[in-house]
Design a protein around this motif. Structure first.
Motif, PDB file in Angstrom:
ATOM      1  N   GLY A 207       3.806   9.114   5.333  1.00 45.74           N
ATOM      2  CA  GLY A 207       4.103   7.718   5.643  1.00 45.74           C
ATOM      3  C   GLY A 207       3.172   6.803   4.872  1.00 45.74           C
ATOM      4  N   ILE A 208       3.000   5.587   5.380  1.00 44.34           N
ATOM      5  CA  ILE A 208       2.113   4.620   4.731  1.00 44.34           C
ATOM      6  C   ILE A 208       0.665   5.040   4.928  1.00 44.34           C
ATOM      7  N   GLY A 209      -0.127   4.969   3.870  1.00 44.82           N
ATOM      8  CA  GLY A 209      -1.524   5.360   3.954  1.00 44.82           C
ATOM      9  C   GLY A 209      -2.313   4.825   2.779  1.00 44.82           C
ATOM     10  N   LEU A 210      -3.509   5.344   2.594  1.00 46.11           N
ATOM     11  CA  LEU A 210      -4.372   4.876   1.503  1.00 46.11           C
ATOM     12  C   LEU A 210      -3.804   5.212   0.130  1.00 46.11           C
ATOM     13  N   PRO A 214      -3.113  -0.005  -4.671  1.00 47.63           N
ATOM     14  CA  PRO A 214      -2.898  -0.130  -6.127  1.00 47.63           C
ATOM     15  C   PRO A 214      -3.917   0.636  -6.969  1.00 47.63           C
ATOM     16  N   LYS A 215      -5.128   0.845  -6.444  1.00 48.23           N
ATOM     17  CA  LYS A 215      -6.158   1.553  -7.200  1.00 48.23           C
ATOM     18  C   LYS A 215      -6.339   2.998  -6.743  1.00 48.23           C
ATOM     19  N   ALA A 216      -5.399   3.497  -5.946  1.00 46.71           N
ATOM     20  CA  ALA A 216      -5.530   4.847  -5.403  1.00 46.71           C
ATOM     21  C   ALA A 216      -5.596   5.899  -6.504  1.00 46.71           C
ATOM     22  N   LYS A 217      -4.858   5.696  -7.560  1.00 47.72           N
ATOM     23  CA  LYS A 217      -4.836   6.685  -8.647  1.00 47.72           C
ATOM     24  C   LYS A 217      -6.223   6.887  -9.248  1.00 47.72           C
ATOM     25  N   ASP A 218      -7.013   5.819  -9.307  1.00 44.53           N
ATOM     26  CA  ASP A 218      -8.338   5.893  -9.923  1.00 44.53           C
ATOM     27  C   ASP A 218      -9.452   6.136  -8.904  1.00 44.53           C
ATOM     28  N   LYS A 496     -10.093  -9.937  15.275  1.00 52.73           N
ATOM     29  CA  LYS A 496      -8.809  -9.254  15.426  1.00 52.73           C
ATOM     30  C   LYS A 496      -8.556  -8.472  14.147  1.00 52.73           C
ATOM     31  N   ILE A 497      -8.381  -7.167  14.289  1.00 47.65           N
ATOM     32  CA  ILE A 497      -8.166  -6.309  13.128  1.00 47.65           C
ATOM     33  C   ILE A 497      -6.666  -6.247  12.852  1.00 47.65           C
ATOM     34  N   PRO A 498      -6.246  -6.576  11.657  1.00 50.38           N
ATOM     35  CA  PRO A 498      -4.811  -6.559  11.372  1.00 50.38           C
ATOM     36  C   PRO A 498      -4.251  -5.143  11.360  1.00 50.38           C
ATOM     37  N   LEU A 499      -2.964  -5.030  11.548  1.00 49.56           N
ATOM     38  CA  LEU A 499      -2.299  -3.739  11.475  1.00 49.56           C
ATOM     39  C   LEU A 499      -2.321  -3.253  10.030  1.00 49.56           C
ATOM     40  N   PHE A 500      -2.725  -2.015   9.832  1.00 51.39           N
ATOM     41  CA  PHE A 500      -2.877  -1.485   8.484  1.00 51.39           C
ATOM     42  C   PHE A 500      -1.575  -1.580   7.690  1.00 51.39           C
ATOM     43  N   GLU A 501      -0.458  -1.282   8.341  1.00 53.29           N
ATOM     44  CA  GLU A 501       0.838  -1.342   7.662  1.00 53.29           C
ATOM     45  C   GLU A 501       1.129  -2.745   7.143  1.00 53.29           C
ATOM     46  N   ASP A 502       0.676  -3.765   7.876  1.00 48.83           N
ATOM     47  CA  ASP A 502       0.895  -5.146   7.419  1.00 48.83           C
ATOM     48  C   ASP A 502       0.059  -5.455   6.179  1.00 48.83           C
ATOM     49  N   ILE A 503      -1.153  -4.886   6.127  1.00 46.41           N
ATOM     50  CA  ILE A 503      -1.999  -5.074   4.941  1.00 46.41           C
ATOM     51  C   ILE A 503      -1.331  -4.472   3.718  1.00 46.41           C
ATOM     52  N   VAL A 504      -0.784  -3.269   3.871  1.00 38.98           N
ATOM     53  CA  VAL A 504      -0.116  -2.587   2.752  1.00 38.98           C
ATOM     54  C   VAL A 504       1.095  -3.391   2.288  1.00 38.98           C
ATOM     55  N   LYS A 505       1.891  -3.875   3.246  1.00 37.55           N
ATOM     56  CA  LYS A 505       3.093  -4.636   2.886  1.00 37.55           C
ATOM     57  C   LYS A 505       2.732  -5.940   2.191  1.00 37.55           C
ATOM     58  N   GLU A 506       1.683  -6.608   2.685  1.00 45.77           N
ATOM     59  CA  GLU A 506       1.256  -7.862   2.071  1.00 45.77           C
ATOM     60  C   GLU A 506       0.756  -7.636   0.652  1.00 45.77           C
ATOM     61  N   LYS A 507      -0.002  -6.555   0.458  1.00 47.57           N
ATOM     62  CA  LYS A 507      -0.501  -6.240  -0.883  1.00 47.57           C
ATOM     63  C   LYS A 507       0.651  -5.910  -1.821  1.00 47.57           C
ATOM     64  N   SER A 509       3.722  -6.972  -1.647  1.00 50.24           N
ATOM     65  CA  SER A 509       4.496  -8.172  -1.966  1.00 50.24           C
ATOM     66  C   SER A 509       3.799  -9.022  -3.022  1.00 50.24           C
ATOM     67  N   LYS A 510       2.450  -8.951  -3.068  1.00 49.50           N
ATOM     68  CA  LYS A 510       1.698  -9.702  -4.078  1.00 49.50           C
ATOM     69  C   LYS A 510       1.725  -9.019  -5.432  1.00 49.50           C
ATOM     70  N   VAL A 511       1.789  -7.692  -5.406  1.00 47.19           N
ATOM     71  CA  VAL A 511       1.762  -6.934  -6.655  1.00 47.19           C
ATOM     72  C   VAL A 511       3.119  -6.958  -7.346  1.00 47.19           C
ATOM     73  N   ARG A 512       4.194  -6.922  -6.568  1.00 47.51           N
ATOM     74  CA  ARG A 512       5.536  -6.777  -7.118  1.00 47.51           C
ATOM     75  C   ARG A 512       5.917  -7.883  -8.090  1.00 47.51           C
ATOM     76  N   PRO A 513       5.664  -9.182  -7.804  1.00 44.93           N
ATOM     77  CA  PRO A 513       6.025 -10.227  -8.758  1.00 44.93           C
ATOM     78  C   PRO A 513       5.327 -10.083 -10.096  1.00 44.93           C
ATOM     79  N   GLU A 514       4.084  -9.589 -10.104  1.00 43.89           N
ATOM     80  CA  GLU A 514       3.367  -9.411 -11.367  1.00 43.89           C
ATOM     81  C   GLU A 514       4.069  -8.396 -12.251  1.00 43.89           C
ATOM     82  N   LYS A 515       4.661  -7.378 -11.621  1.00 45.34           N
ATOM     83  CA  LYS A 515       5.359  -6.353 -12.401  1.00 45.34           C
ATOM     84  C   LYS A 515       6.636  -6.903 -13.026  1.00 45.34           C
ATOM     85  N   THR A 516       7.273  -7.890 -12.363  1.00 47.75           N
ATOM     86  CA  THR A 516       8.549  -8.392 -12.867  1.00 47.75           C
ATOM     87  C   THR A 516       8.371  -9.322 -14.071  1.00 47.75           C
TER      88      THR A 516
END
Length: 519
Positions: A207-210, A214-218, A496-507, A509-516
């Motif tokens: 599922g969703i995880g670390l 975006p920098k997981a590969k490195d 208040k600690i945000p839900l981890f899944e929301d952090i991943v989704k937000e990140k 959504s920010k990365v995707r436009p740069e790729k386009t």
């Protein structure tokens, strides 16, 4: 101050226990942050208790309640009811902020008598700054209200080198918090981390995880004993990497048994464990009794999962340990990755408690030894801070363990690691069984909800700020709500600690436009 924003007024009390009267129509909560405006500065205060107040004596109230209940009177009517019955809140000062330069100091005075108070806003929290190479923990929380414009960032190198404790009962969001912290550690590349993942939940294999960073590969390495996914590594440790001291403080061996183990290590060097396990107890040396050998072999079989195959070779049931040609460089590879500021996750879900801790011990010991050597030759300053993350921490730093056995590497890091930039992140439900000397060394505590009074008392007694009035506050923390007590924050911060899944989704959504943009 706008009268519409006023929620209470100071009516008495003492320093640390100020009494305010709640304004009618407002609804204060335990944990609410309030502001008292002063000349050139303002006080930040927090509600820690609520109670009723009335101008009517108790016996009269009881009589009126009886009339209401027993004779069916719909309601009791008063002249100016808001003046007669009201709510009193007890609050304590957290910080004094000077508006001119946003300087934050520990308060040493009371707010003015009859001073009107309002709830805190994002504009009052401008002193919260994101420093370079810091990690995001959450948003400032006032009671149950979240101020998303006020983010809390902690200095990564300081926080991890000075150790961190995450205490909470089950279901309060410990794993979500750790994943949130590690997500931002991957951004910095300034902190190396060894993660003993007993539930295989951080990487996000199914599922969703670390792995979605975006920098997981490195910056992320994942080791698992079974079917490693693409880009991951197989967790195999050769038995020659294990030394007798790796069992200290983890496995209960008698003096005679441990002496026998050391004898085999002295005679057979790196191959001592294989030799010991394949030796017939009756043919052991004269100094070692057959019964002692039998007990040692039985414990090793249970702990490490070692068995003999049909050809008489030593094999591991869970495939983590190897007696032949595999896993010679695993430990060195992991230590090298951590030294480079990477997060290394070990999937230890197939191992028992003791085997998991031994694997961690092997790696942490080598890492600690290397960092001590770096300090001796003056190279430590160029190395990143490293941290060892372990769940159910009392297994290795509990009072019973440390009393019964010698110190293990985890306890050594908790006591001495700060001098060598090696930290410990301890996750636990039972803070009360950890020695106070170790709790005191945990200079950052991210406190999640806990209903057990004994545990709250242990946390409060070892906190970096005065939390003596926060017993009810900690007990009432909901999932994802926390209090940060640290020498690196100006006051005990409710977050208040945000839900981890929301952090991943937000990140994402920010990365995707740069790729386009390339199209």
């Amino acid at each position: 101050m706008d009268e519409l924003s006023v929620v209470g007024q100071v009516v008495g009390g003492s320093f640390g226990d100020i009494v305010i009267r709640q304004k009618a129509g407002t609804d204060l909560e335990i944990g609410d942050l309030m502001v008292s405006e002063e000349n050139g500065s303002f006080l930040i205060l927090q509600v820690f208790a609520l109670e009723y107040g009335s101008q009517i004596q108790d016996k009269m109230q009881q009589m009126m309640s009886g009339v209401n209940l027993e004779q069916g009177v719909v309601d009791a009517h008063f002249y100016e009811p808001d003046f007669v019955n009201y709510v009193l809140a007890r609050i304590k000062p957290l910080a004094r902020v000077f508006r001119k330069d946003n300087e934050v100091k520990i308060p040493k005075s009371l707010p003015s008598f009859f001073n009107k108070l309002r709830l805190i806003t994002k504009n009052d929290l401008e002193f919260l700054q994101k420093e370079k190479d810091s990690i995001f923990v959450g948003y400032i929380r006032s009671g149950s209200k979240v101020i998303k414009e006020a983010e809390v960032w902690l200095p990564a190198e300081d926080v991890f080198s000075h150790h961190m404790l995450i205490p909470a009962t089950t279901g309060r969001g410990k794993s979500n918090l750790v994943k949130t912290i590690l997500w931002h550690v991957l951004d910095t590349n300034k902190v190396g981390a060894l993660v003993l993942d007993a539930h295989d939940e951080y990487f996000g294999r199914t599922g969703i995880g670390l792995k979605d960073h975006p920098k997981a590969k490195d910056n992320l390495m994942y080791y698992t004993p079974s079917n490693p996914p693409v880009g991951a590594n197989r967790l195999t440790v050769n038995l020659q990497s294990i030394r007798p001291e790796h069992f200290e403080g983890i496995v209960d061996f008698s003096d005679a048994q441990f002496q026998a183990i050391r004898t085999y290590h002295w005679k057979s060097k790196d191959g001592w464990l294989t030799t010991l396990m394949l030796t017939d107890p009756d043919s052991a040396t004269d100094q070692i009794a057959a019964s002692t050998m039998s007990v040692i072999q039985r414990k090793m079989r249970l702990i490490l999962g070692l068995i003999k195959d049909e050809e008489g070779r030593l094999v591991s049931k869970h495939e983590v340990f190897d007696s032949a040609t595999k896993g010679f460089t695993t430990v060195d590879d992991i230590v090298q990755d951590i030294e480079q500021g990477k997060v290394v996750i070990l999937d230890t879900s197939r191992l028992g408690d003791e085997a998991e801790l031994i694997v961690g011990n092997i790696i942490a010991s080598k890492l600690f030894e290397k960092y001590k050597a770096y300090k001796a030759v003056g190279e430590l300053a160029r190395k990143p801070v490293v941290t060892v993350i372990i769940e159910e921490a009392p297994r290795v730093i509990g009072v019973d363990v440390l009393t019964r056995n010698n110190d293990n590497i985890y306890a050594t890091i908790a006591k001495e690691g700060r001098k060598f930039k090696v930290g410990l992140m301890a996750i636990t439900q039972l803070s009360s069984v950890i020695p106070r000397t170790i709790l005191a060394n945990m200079n950052t505590k991210i406190i999640l909800g806990n209903e057990m009074k004994q545990e709250r008392e242990a946390i409060i007694a070892s906190a970096s700020q005065d939390l003596s009035e926060d017993d009810r506050n900690i007990a009432s923390l909901d999932k994802g709500e926390a209090i940060i007590s640290s020498i690196f924050v100006p006051f005990a911060m409710p977050v208040k600690i945000p839900l981890f899944e929301d952090i991943v989704k937000e990140k994402s959504s920010k990365v995707r436009p740069e790729k386009t943009k390339v199209f």
